[in-house]
Design a protein around this motif. Structure first.
Motif, PDB file in Angstrom:
ATOM      1  N   GLN A   1      -5.990   2.797  10.912  1.00  0.00           N
ATOM      2  CA  GLN A   1      -6.699   1.593  10.874  1.00  0.00           C
ATOM      3  C   GLN A   1      -6.857   1.024   9.581  1.00  0.00           C
ATOM      4  OE1 GLN A   1     -10.609   2.907  12.085  1.00  0.00           O
ATOM      5  NE2 GLN A   1     -10.435   2.632  14.445  1.00  0.00           N
ATOM      6  N   PHE A   2      -6.874   1.548   8.469  1.00  0.00           N
ATOM      7  CA  PHE A   2      -6.745   0.885   7.166  1.00  0.00           C
ATOM      8  C   PHE A   2      -5.650   0.159   7.017  1.00  0.00           C
ATOM      9  CE2 PHE A   2      -8.095   0.128   3.104  1.00  0.00           C
ATOM     10  CZ  PHE A   2      -7.125   0.240   2.149  1.00  0.00           C
ATOM     11  N   LYS A   3      -4.387   1.055   7.212  1.00  0.00           N
ATOM     12  CA  LYS A   3      -3.155   0.601   7.081  1.00  0.00           C
ATOM     13  C   LYS A   3      -2.851  -0.874   7.896  1.00  0.00           C
ATOM     14  CE  LYS A   3       1.381   2.042   8.574  1.00  0.00           C
ATOM     15  NZ  LYS A   3       2.070   3.096   8.903  1.00  0.00           N
ATOM     16  N   GLN A   4      -3.333  -0.855   9.456  1.00  0.00           N
ATOM     17  CA  GLN A   4      -3.318  -2.018  10.152  1.00  0.00           C
ATOM     18  C   GLN A   4      -4.218  -3.089   9.382  1.00  0.00           C
ATOM     19  OE1 GLN A   4      -4.414  -1.036  14.049  1.00  0.00           O
ATOM     20  NE2 GLN A   4      -2.365   0.186  14.416  1.00  0.00           N
TER      21      GLN A   4
ATOM     22  N   MET B   1       0.829  -1.183  -0.023  1.00  0.00           N
ATOM     23  CA  MET B   1       0.096  -0.076  -0.056  1.00  0.00           C
ATOM     24  C   MET B   1       0.765   1.317  -0.033  1.00  0.00           C
ATOM     25  SD  MET B   1      -3.026   1.329   2.614  1.00  0.00           S
ATOM     26  CE  MET B   1      -1.765   1.526   4.072  1.00  0.00           C
ATOM     27  N   ALA B   2       0.454   2.196  -0.844  1.00  0.00           N
ATOM     28  CA  ALA B   2       1.359   3.493  -0.968  1.00  0.00           C
ATOM     29  C   ALA B   2       0.382   4.669  -0.396  1.00  0.00           C
ATOM     30  CB  ALA B   2       1.816   3.770  -2.419  1.00  0.00           C
ATOM     31  N   TYR B   3       1.213   5.532   0.071  1.00  0.00           N
ATOM     32  CA  TYR B   3       0.260   6.572   0.796  1.00  0.00           C
ATOM     33  C   TYR B   3       1.010   7.925   0.783  1.00  0.00           C
ATOM     34  CZ  TYR B   3       2.349   4.937   5.107  1.00  0.00           C
ATOM     35  OH  TYR B   3       3.137   4.566   6.163  1.00  0.00           O
ATOM     36  N   HIS B   4       0.385   8.907   0.941  1.00  0.00           N
ATOM     37  CA  HIS B   4       1.576  10.306   0.875  1.00  0.00           C
ATOM     38  C   HIS B   4       2.016  10.392   2.110  1.00  0.00           C
ATOM     39  CE1 HIS B   4       2.566  14.535   0.736  1.00  0.00           C
ATOM     40  NE2 HIS B   4       2.007  14.461  -0.796  1.00  0.00           N
ATOM     41  N   ALA B   5       3.444  10.634   2.251  1.00  0.00           N
ATOM     42  CA  ALA B   5       4.131  10.470   3.574  1.00  0.00           C
ATOM     43  C   ALA B   5       4.034  11.804   4.226  1.00  0.00           C
ATOM     44  CB  ALA B   5       5.618  10.390   2.995  1.00  0.00           C
ATOM     45  N   ASP B   6       3.687  13.002   3.445  1.00  0.00           N
ATOM     46  CA  ASP B   6       3.494  14.236   4.441  1.00  0.00           C
ATOM     47  C   ASP B   6       2.244  14.743   4.797  1.00  0.00           C
ATOM     48  OD1 ASP B   6       6.122  14.758   3.825  1.00  0.00           O
ATOM     49  OD2 ASP B   6       5.744  15.662   1.740  1.00  0.00           O
TER      50      ASP B   6
ATOM     51  N   VAL C   1      -4.694  -3.757   6.228  1.00  0.00           N
ATOM     52  CA  VAL C   1      -4.404  -4.162   4.792  1.00  0.00           C
ATOM     53  C   VAL C   1      -2.941  -5.243   5.600  1.00  0.00           C
ATOM     54  CG1 VAL C   1      -2.833  -3.386   2.957  1.00  0.00           C
ATOM     55  CG2 VAL C   1      -4.861  -2.291   3.490  1.00  0.00           C
ATOM     56  N   GLN C   2      -2.111  -4.635   6.333  1.00  0.00           N
ATOM     57  CA  GLN C   2      -1.184  -5.410   6.770  1.00  0.00           C
ATOM     58  C   GLN C   2      -1.443  -6.695   7.191  1.00  0.00           C
ATOM     59  OE1 GLN C   2       0.515  -2.588   9.667  1.00  0.00           O
ATOM     60  NE2 GLN C   2       2.051  -1.961   8.137  1.00  0.00           N
ATOM     61  N   GLN C   3      -2.626  -6.773   8.054  1.00  0.00           N
ATOM     62  CA  GLN C   3      -3.211  -8.042   8.681  1.00  0.00           C
ATOM     63  C   GLN C   3      -3.688  -8.975   7.554  1.00  0.00           C
ATOM     64  OE1 GLN C   3      -6.776  -7.581  11.071  1.00  0.00           O
ATOM     65  NE2 GLN C   3      -6.941 -10.018  11.224  1.00  0.00           N
ATOM     66  N   GLN C   4      -4.235  -8.316   6.365  1.00  0.00           N
ATOM     67  CA  GLN C   4      -4.684  -9.274   5.388  1.00  0.00           C
ATOM     68  C   GLN C   4      -3.763  -9.717   4.472  1.00  0.00           C
ATOM     69  OE1 GLN C   4      -7.856  -9.786   4.764  1.00  0.00           O
ATOM     70  NE2 GLN C   4      -8.217  -9.005   6.768  1.00  0.00           N
ATOM     71  N   ILE C   5      -2.529  -9.106   4.202  1.00  0.00           N
ATOM     72  CA  ILE C   5      -1.368  -9.515   3.724  1.00  0.00           C
ATOM     73  C   ILE C   5      -0.833 -10.521   4.619  1.00  0.00           C
ATOM     74  CG2 ILE C   5       1.065  -8.957   3.083  1.00  0.00           C
ATOM     75  CD1 ILE C   5      -0.241  -6.064   2.261  1.00  0.00           C
ATOM     76  N   THR C   6      -0.503 -10.622   5.807  1.00  0.00           N
ATOM     77  CA  THR C   6      -0.003 -11.480   6.789  1.00  0.00           C
ATOM     78  C   THR C   6      -0.656 -12.556   6.525  1.00  0.00           C
ATOM     79  OG1 THR C   6       0.784  -9.741   8.050  1.00  0.00           O
ATOM     80  CG2 THR C   6       0.785 -11.883   9.078  1.00  0.00           C
ATOM     81  N   GLU C   7      -2.040 -12.824   6.992  1.00  0.00           N
ATOM     82  CA  GLU C   7      -3.019 -13.671   6.615  1.00  0.00           C
ATOM     83  C   GLU C   7      -2.839 -14.453   5.191  1.00  0.00           C
ATOM     84  OE1 GLU C   7      -7.072 -12.497   7.663  1.00  0.00           O
ATOM     85  OE2 GLU C   7      -6.385 -12.097   9.601  1.00  0.00           O
TER      86      GLU C   7
END
Length: 130
Positions: free
Chosen positions: A114-117, A100-105, A119-125
């Motif tokens: 919450q969305f980032k967490q 997932m890419a998102y604007h760093a600034d 997505v990370q959980q989905q990828i891990t699973e």
């Protein structure tokens, strides 16, 4: 018809026997293709390197060449019947990882976190599945 049109699956050796169009330097598909060739132990007959995915598609539509694409990248051509597809051989078709890419600034946002967490959980699973 194309020699692949009657097939249900591809082998690495069959891919290696056809003229291949390579995607532009720095593109995801070029990196995917190079990794696939190395892991499969094959040499691709790269006859052209084309910078535009649309130009790659049009050249493949014209006849003698093959190339890798994400399925979403050729959906309209599949619907129109101008291209056909087969899954990449072996584990190559299962090796694509998403990031997932998102604007760093941007300032901190609880919803974004919450969305980032999620997505990370989905990828891990997904990576845990056999």
């Amino acid at each position: 018809g194309h020699p692949f049109s009657s097939l249900k699956s591809l082998s690495d050796q069959l891919v290696a026997q056809h003229f291949f169009i390579q995607h532009a330097e720095g593109s995801f598909m070029r990196d995917f293709t190079r990794t696939y060739a190395i892991e499969s132990g094959i040499h691709l007959w790269e006859r052209m390197i084309i910078n535009s995915p649309e130009s790659v598609k049009h050249t493949v539509e014209d006849g003698d060449f093959i190339s890798f694409f994400p399925l979403s990248g050729i959906a309209s051509e599949l619907a129109a019947g101008s291209l056909q597809y087969l899954p990449a051989p072996g584990p190559a078709g299962k090796s694509v990882k998403a990031y997932m890419a998102y604007h760093a600034d941007q300032p901190y946002s609880p919803l974004r976190e919450q969305f980032k967490q999620f997505v990370q959980q989905q990828i891990t699973e997904q990576n845990m599945k056999p």
